[in-house]
Each structure stands twice: as structure tokens, then as C-alpha cells.
Design an enzyme around this catalytic site. Sequence first.
Site, PDB file in Angstrom:
ATOM      1  N   GLU A   1       9.052 -36.812 -15.670  1.00  0.00           N
ATOM      2  CA  GLU A   1       9.737 -37.944 -16.266  1.00  0.00           C
ATOM      3  C   GLU A   1      11.041 -37.426 -16.889  1.00  0.00           C
ATOM      4  O   GLU A   1      11.238 -36.207 -17.020  1.00  0.00           O
ATOM      5  CB  GLU A   1       8.852 -38.583 -17.342  1.00  0.00           C
ATOM      6  CG  GLU A   1       7.520 -39.111 -16.831  1.00  0.00           C
ATOM      7  CD  GLU A   1       7.667 -40.317 -15.914  1.00  0.00           C
ATOM      8  OE1 GLU A   1       8.745 -40.934 -15.893  1.00  0.00           O
ATOM      9  OE2 GLU A   1       6.696 -40.645 -15.195  1.00  0.00           O
TER      10      GLU A   1
ATOM     11  N   ASP B   1       0.813 -39.418 -19.502  1.00  0.00           N
ATOM     12  CA  ASP B   1       0.950 -39.906 -18.135  1.00  0.00           C
ATOM     13  C   ASP B   1      -0.399 -39.864 -17.410  1.00  0.00           C
ATOM     14  O   ASP B   1      -0.815 -40.831 -16.758  1.00  0.00           O
ATOM     15  CB  ASP B   1       1.993 -39.054 -17.392  1.00  0.00           C
ATOM     16  CG  ASP B   1       2.227 -39.527 -15.976  1.00  0.00           C
ATOM     17  OD1 ASP B   1       2.804 -40.612 -15.814  1.00  0.00           O
ATOM     18  OD2 ASP B   1       1.807 -38.823 -15.036  1.00  0.00           O
TER      19      ASP B   1
ATOM     20  N   GLY C   1      15.609 -41.352  -9.781  1.00  0.00           N
ATOM     21  CA  GLY C   1      15.169 -40.594  -8.612  1.00  0.00           C
ATOM     22  C   GLY C   1      14.397 -41.432  -7.616  1.00  0.00           C
ATOM     23  O   GLY C   1      14.706 -41.459  -6.421  1.00  0.00           O
TER      24      GLY C   1
ATOM     25  N   LYS D   1      -2.999 -42.949 -16.088  1.00  0.00           N
ATOM     26  CA  LYS D   1      -3.588 -43.008 -14.746  1.00  0.00           C
ATOM     27  C   LYS D   1      -5.107 -43.116 -14.809  1.00  0.00           C
ATOM     28  O   LYS D   1      -5.728 -43.894 -14.073  1.00  0.00           O
ATOM     29  CB  LYS D   1      -3.180 -41.767 -13.948  1.00  0.00           C
ATOM     30  CG  LYS D   1      -1.693 -41.690 -13.635  1.00  0.00           C
ATOM     31  CD  LYS D   1      -1.344 -40.418 -12.884  1.00  0.00           C
ATOM     32  CE  LYS D   1       0.142 -40.363 -12.557  1.00  0.00           C
ATOM     33  NZ  LYS D   1       0.525 -39.136 -11.819  1.00  0.00           N
TER      34      LYS D   1
ATOM     35  N   ALA E   1      19.803 -52.542 -10.138  1.00  0.00           N
ATOM     36  CA  ALA E   1      20.132 -52.415 -11.553  1.00  0.00           C
ATOM     37  C   ALA E   1      19.881 -50.992 -12.027  1.00  0.00           C
ATOM     38  O   ALA E   1      18.886 -50.369 -11.648  1.00  0.00           O
ATOM     39  CB  ALA E   1      19.317 -53.395 -12.392  1.00  0.00           C
TER      40      ALA E   1
ATOM     41  N   LEU F   1      -0.392 -41.483  -2.346  1.00  0.00           N
ATOM     42  CA  LEU F   1      -1.780 -41.293  -1.936  1.00  0.00           C
ATOM     43  C   LEU F   1      -2.577 -42.590  -2.117  1.00  0.00           C
ATOM     44  O   LEU F   1      -2.383 -43.306  -3.108  1.00  0.00           O
ATOM     45  CB  LEU F   1      -2.436 -40.181  -2.760  1.00  0.00           C
ATOM     46  CG  LEU F   1      -1.847 -38.781  -2.616  1.00  0.00           C
ATOM     47  CD1 LEU F   1      -2.574 -37.814  -3.540  1.00  0.00           C
ATOM     48  CD2 LEU F   1      -1.927 -38.316  -1.176  1.00  0.00           C
TER      49      LEU F   1
ATOM     50  N   GLY G   1      13.008 -33.153  -9.862  1.00  0.00           N
ATOM     51  CA  GLY G   1      12.747 -34.581 -10.020  1.00  0.00           C
ATOM     52  C   GLY G   1      11.289 -34.931 -10.128  1.00  0.00           C
ATOM     53  O   GLY G   1      10.909 -36.094  -9.987  1.00  0.00           O
TER      54      GLY G   1
END
Length: 824
Positions: A674, A685, A482, A689, A512, A620, A671
Site C-alpha cells: 500500500e 490488510d 498502480g 481479508k 479520477a 486468485l 508496487g
Amino acid sequence: MPVPVRPVEVYKFGGTSVKDAGRIQAVVRLVLGEDPSLRRVVVTSALGGVTDRLLAAIDEALARTGTHPAIVEEIRQRHYAVVAEATPEAEHDTLCAGVDDLLGTLKELLDGIGLLRECSPRAKDAIGGMGERLSTPLVAAAFRAAGVEAVAVDAGPLVRTDDRFGEATVDFDTTNRLIAERFAAIPDGTIAVVTGFVGSTPRGVSTTLGRSGSDYTATIFAGALHAQRCIIWTDVDGVLSADPRLVPEAAPLARLHYREAAELAYFGAKVLHPRTMRPLVEQGIPLLIKNTLNPSAEGTLITDTDGGDDDPVRGVTTVRGVSLVTLEGTDFLGVVGVVARAVGALADAGVDVLMTSQASSEEAVSMVVRSAQGETARHALERAFADVITRGDARVVFLDGCAIVTAVGDGMRERSGIAGRLFEALGFEGVSVQMIAQSALQNSISAVVRDEHARQALRAMHEAFHPERETVRVAVVGATGGVGRALVRMIRAHAERLADRTDLRLDLIALASSSRMTFDPNGLPPGSLDRLAAEETGEPFDLATLVSRLAELPYRRVVFVDATATDSVSDVYAEMLEAGIAVVTPNKRANTRSLESYQHLQALAKTTPFLYETTVGASLPVLSTLRDLVRSGDVVKKIEGVLSGTLSFVLNAVMEGVPFSEAVREAKAKGYTEPDPRDDLGGKDVARKLLTLAREAGQTAEPGAVTVESLVPDALRDASPDVFLDRLAVADGLWAERLAALPPGHRLAYVGTLDGRGLTVGLQTVGPDSPLAALRGTDSLVAFTTERYVRPVVVMGPGAGPDVTAAGVLADIVHAAFRMGERL
């Protein structure tokens, strides 16, 4: 010689400009738009493509395929169509009869060639010039159809030449007299339409003037008629600073001196032939190159005055397909006349020497010749110097497969350091120079390189002297995902806007997917991504091979983009950075491994850009804001925020009454998640971060320092992704209970927090006074509380989605390019 009463202007139109009736009518409008007080002379080429078809007919006749009559008929029908659409109806029969007469002669010549199975240079010229003789009466008639007087003028009897068929030499004294006599009989107000390309011997035998022969015809007539200006209308916006097929950044040059234009032409510029300007130079007649397809473009004005700007190098050009022949020997040391003897030997053999260079005392001399004459040149030197070669005191060294690359500009005569910049640029790109030479006028510097390096050398030279748009080569891994697909689309769609605003041209050289890759160091063509996704191009994906190819590139600015979420791709970041290749990524893996690994990458990033703004807040400016706070000496006390646009979307949907399972499926369909939504729901995730933020804030935290609350039901932790989505509805009841238990005005948010108690990630209830309560859709929010900012600094906006993330990645690519420019 009598001078025409009216000032004369000569206009030449090439085959593209007179391709069909519509183009011819556009030519008429252009000429009639010029000052009517001028005496207007139009030189025309054959209809676009006709000369090629005439030469094809010769080949078919020689081969006795029986198809040359069909080519003749094809040519007939093209000219009939022009007659029908662009000329006065009353003249149709006469014009078609003229076409038939010429094509009758053509067929007789072709039949004779087929019978003899031989085409003499004389016959080839008679056929090769037929296209101009066919088109000229039709173009003249098109002017008459527009209501102006026009006459077709056959240049054959007027341009007197020798019998060097294919590229005849003009007898200017006779030609000027014949042209003056012919035009004395044409009223000043009548437009003369002249056949380009053709001439004739004193015995009336047809000849042609060689490459760009119609341009030459135009300048011959301009000189003979003392024109005030000659305009060559072609299909490009003037003389460009380089061949745009080799250097996409090439731009039109507004002005050139005759000397500069001649050098560019000699060394390969396609718009002009070196001899084209000869008839103009003595009289100082300006030559303007314009584009019929874009008549509003300024074009290039070539005169006897300087170019008028500060660029020491106006353009770069190349001659491909040459050989380097070197005669060297100790026996020549101090011997006078070796160079003259060598050049003379090649002249006797009919070899055209393009460029020479010699060592001191004539110990060695190198000569550049066309590859087609390379072996002839070598044998000629071996014969001429057979005595010393036989004794072993000399040898001939032959290097085929070369190219000449040349920088041209009158300004380099007064500037120091030009040669240094040129060879520094070639050296930076790893281009080996076989020979160098400078023109006697000191307005060009040439280098001989291997032919396979010609494009690379030309682009390096152009960037060195025209840096306003430097090329940045970009490789994207994960290009069919995506974010990767959105990034490639943005680069393609906004290429010109990016170039205008940033003075950078992004050139995709590698794409790729997880299974295949495609690579071209000179730039991938449009459509490469779709073909890659369909597995219609490229080769099996091999990360090590791709990394090796990128590391071997000698280009100044290369950016490696990792648009995946895998560990394997992030494993190569250090190798890329050590090779001087910038790394840009939204992949969080590399920065959230061991502290030692993170610190190693940060050390490498001090010399080569490693940018990952999108790993925390999509587009952001979260990390950049934090870095500014830390670099300015502030101390971070607390970081709190909704760090996942995906979970923000899911929980906002749940707050609006959408079942939890449906909200997750919708986020995946858009989208936002993950590939496996559990990577988002599990909190890993957000944990990555938060760990990145902690490290950027100066904390020495390891991955295990983050406490994480997962939103994945225990029963579905080990299920396949498809089964997980199918069965996720089992959690909808729990979420309904959580909503029912909320106090009025409160909301659920998945929050990452860094404070004195450590790093935590989990579900929280936020009240109406919290900034987190204002989030909607995919919004993310990060609040920094510091020593200076007791009231938090808040960064808020869209935090998920391929387009949003891709925009942030693109911004990082531009930042990386500028930083690499600073280190040059």
C-alpha cells in the site's frame, strides 16, 4: 443502343484513393487485378483535399486576402508531383502543360471573383469541378505507365444536366445517348478514365452533381453502358450498421437491398447518396462498396435481392441539425386538405420536408426540416394559416435542435415487435421521442429526438438490434494509482480481444485521481489517463459530483471501479448499487466495517452486481471457491493461509538473506505494498481479508474479532511514511535473530487463521511438510478445510502486484456486465 462487345465493369475511386502518386499507383494495381476480358471504366475524384482547397480559394478571393494565387500554386505542385512519380516520362511536359492550362483558367475565375466580390453558382461549379478535370488525365497516364492503353474521358460534355448549379439534375435520355456514342469510339481493350462529379447544360455550361457526385457519375456510366457491376472504392470497409464515430460497435454489412441502402442513405449514411443507385435499379446492376485501404475486406454488395440474413434491422443512422415544425388547431378537426395545404406552403417557400406525421382528422401535422430552413418553414406556415392563427384557433409550434434517428431493414416488414423494441431501447436510455414515422414500404422506423441525445439514441438502437457487442461503460476512481493505471492500460490494449471473446465493448467514461477527474458519457479518448495524471485535463475531483453524474446516466450497463484503498470512496457503494450501477473493487474497506453495513451491501448485491474477488487474493479465485463450497451446502471448519502477497514477498526475501528493511523497500518499489507499507506490515490488510473470508463463510464476525500481530516496530508506528522507511533498518537485527532460531527446513510465514478458537493473524513458523513452506515471491495460499474436504482445498498463486490485481478487477468487470445483461 449498341451494347459493348465486352462485359463492362465501372470502378469509382474517391479522393482518399487518389490522394497522391502512391495511392494512384495502388488504384492502377487494383484495376489491373480485375478480369482483363472486361471492359474497364474508371471514374475518379479530385486528388484528396483538392476540392476543399478550391473552395478555400474562392473564399480567399471573395475576401481579397491576396492568398488565392498561393493556393493555386499549391494545387499545381501537388499535381506536378503526381506527374513526376506516377506517369511516363515522355508525357511529363504534355501533362504539366494541361495542368497549367486548367490552373490558368482557375486563376482567371478567381481573379474575377475577387474583382467583383461575388461568386455566382455558375462560377462556383466551374471551379468546384476543376479538381476532377485535373486528376483524370494523370490517372489515365498512370495506367499507361503500367503498360496498358488508357484514355482520359471528360464527363462534362457527356452528362447532360439542367442549370441547377451545385446539384444539377441529369437528363438520362440524352446522357445515355452521349455516353454510348463516345464509348463507341473507344477500343474495348482501352481503359477509360472518367472525370467524376461534373456535367454540363445543353449550352455547354459546367455543372456539378452535388454531394457524392463522383459516385453518381459512376452509376450513371454503369447504367448507360449496361455494366455487369459497379464498384465504388472508398476508405471504409463497406456500408456499416451505424456511423462508427457515433457507434464504435458498428460493423460492415455484407449485403443490402437497393431499398435498404436508399433508406440508409436518405437518413444520413455517409457512404452513399440516395440518388446514387437510381441508374442501377432498373437494370438490376449490382453495386459493391469496397475499401482501397483494405482491399481484402469483403465490402457491401447492394442488389435487388434481400440481404440474406435474419436481422430485421440492418442498420441505424441519423440526420443531425433538424427542426420540428408542428401546425395544430381544433379548427382543423375533420377538415380535409390541411396537410396538403401545409406541405404546399413549405414547398412554395422552397423548404425541403424530410419527414411528416399527422394526428387523426388532420388536427395536427408535424414536419421535419433542416435547421437552416426552420425559421423559413415557421413563417411560411404562419402566413398560410394566418386567418385561423389570428382567431386563436391554431398555432405553429417550433422546436429547433433536433435529430432524426432511423432503424432500417426490409426484414421488419414481416416481424412483429420491432417498433416496441426500438422505443423500449430509447425509453431505457431516457431518450424522449418528439415524433415518430414509418416509411410507406415499412422498411424503416424513424424517431425525432433532441440533437444532444442523438448519439445516445443511436447507440441504444444499435445495441437493441445488434446486441452481439453491447457497450459497458466503466468509471475508474484511483485511475492514476498502480492498480488503476494497469487496469486502464489493459482495457485500452485488449479492447478488440475483449470484444471478440466476450461480445462486450468496455468504454471508459470517467477517470479520477485523488485531485482531478475527467468525464464524458460518450467515452473518453485515448491518452486521457496520461493527461489526467499530468493535470492537463478534467476538473477538480469531487466524488459527490461524479456519483451524481453516474447515477443520472440512462445507460444499461455502468460499472463503478474503486481502485483506491480509502474509506471515502467505499462510502458511496450503497448509493451506486441502489442506482443500478455495478461496483467492482479491490478495496477491502467496505466489507470489513460493521456486520450491519456488510449485510446491507450484500442485500443490494442481490439485484446489482457488487464484486470484490481481488480484495482477498488479487486475481486468485479465493472468494469464488469459498462461495461455491458454501452454496453447495458444505460447512467450513478451518481457513488458513498466507493472505498477503506483499508479506509473502517480504518474508521470502528475508529467508533468502535480504535484510528486512531492504525487502520492504523493494516491495514498495515494485508496487506490491500500500502507499504506506505499515498498512501491510501492521497486519490490518490481512485482518480485513480474513474477516471478509469469515463473513463469506457465514460467520457473523465484527472487525474487533480478529487478533492481529503487527510487524511494525513500536518506535516507528507514528512516524511519517518517509521516516518509517528511513529508520526501518533498526528492525533488521531482530529479524536476523528470528532466522537464526528457526529449526532446519522451517520458514517464517505471516498467516491468517480461522478455526474453532477464532480469527488470528500473525507470524508463524511452518515446517517443510506445510503447503505454506512452498510459497515463493508474491505467492499467496488459502486452504479450506470443510466437512467434505478433510484434506484441504488449496488455492495458490501470485497474490500481489498491480498487473495481477488489475487482471482480477477486469475479470470482475466482465462478470458484472454479464450479470447486468441477465437482468435486462
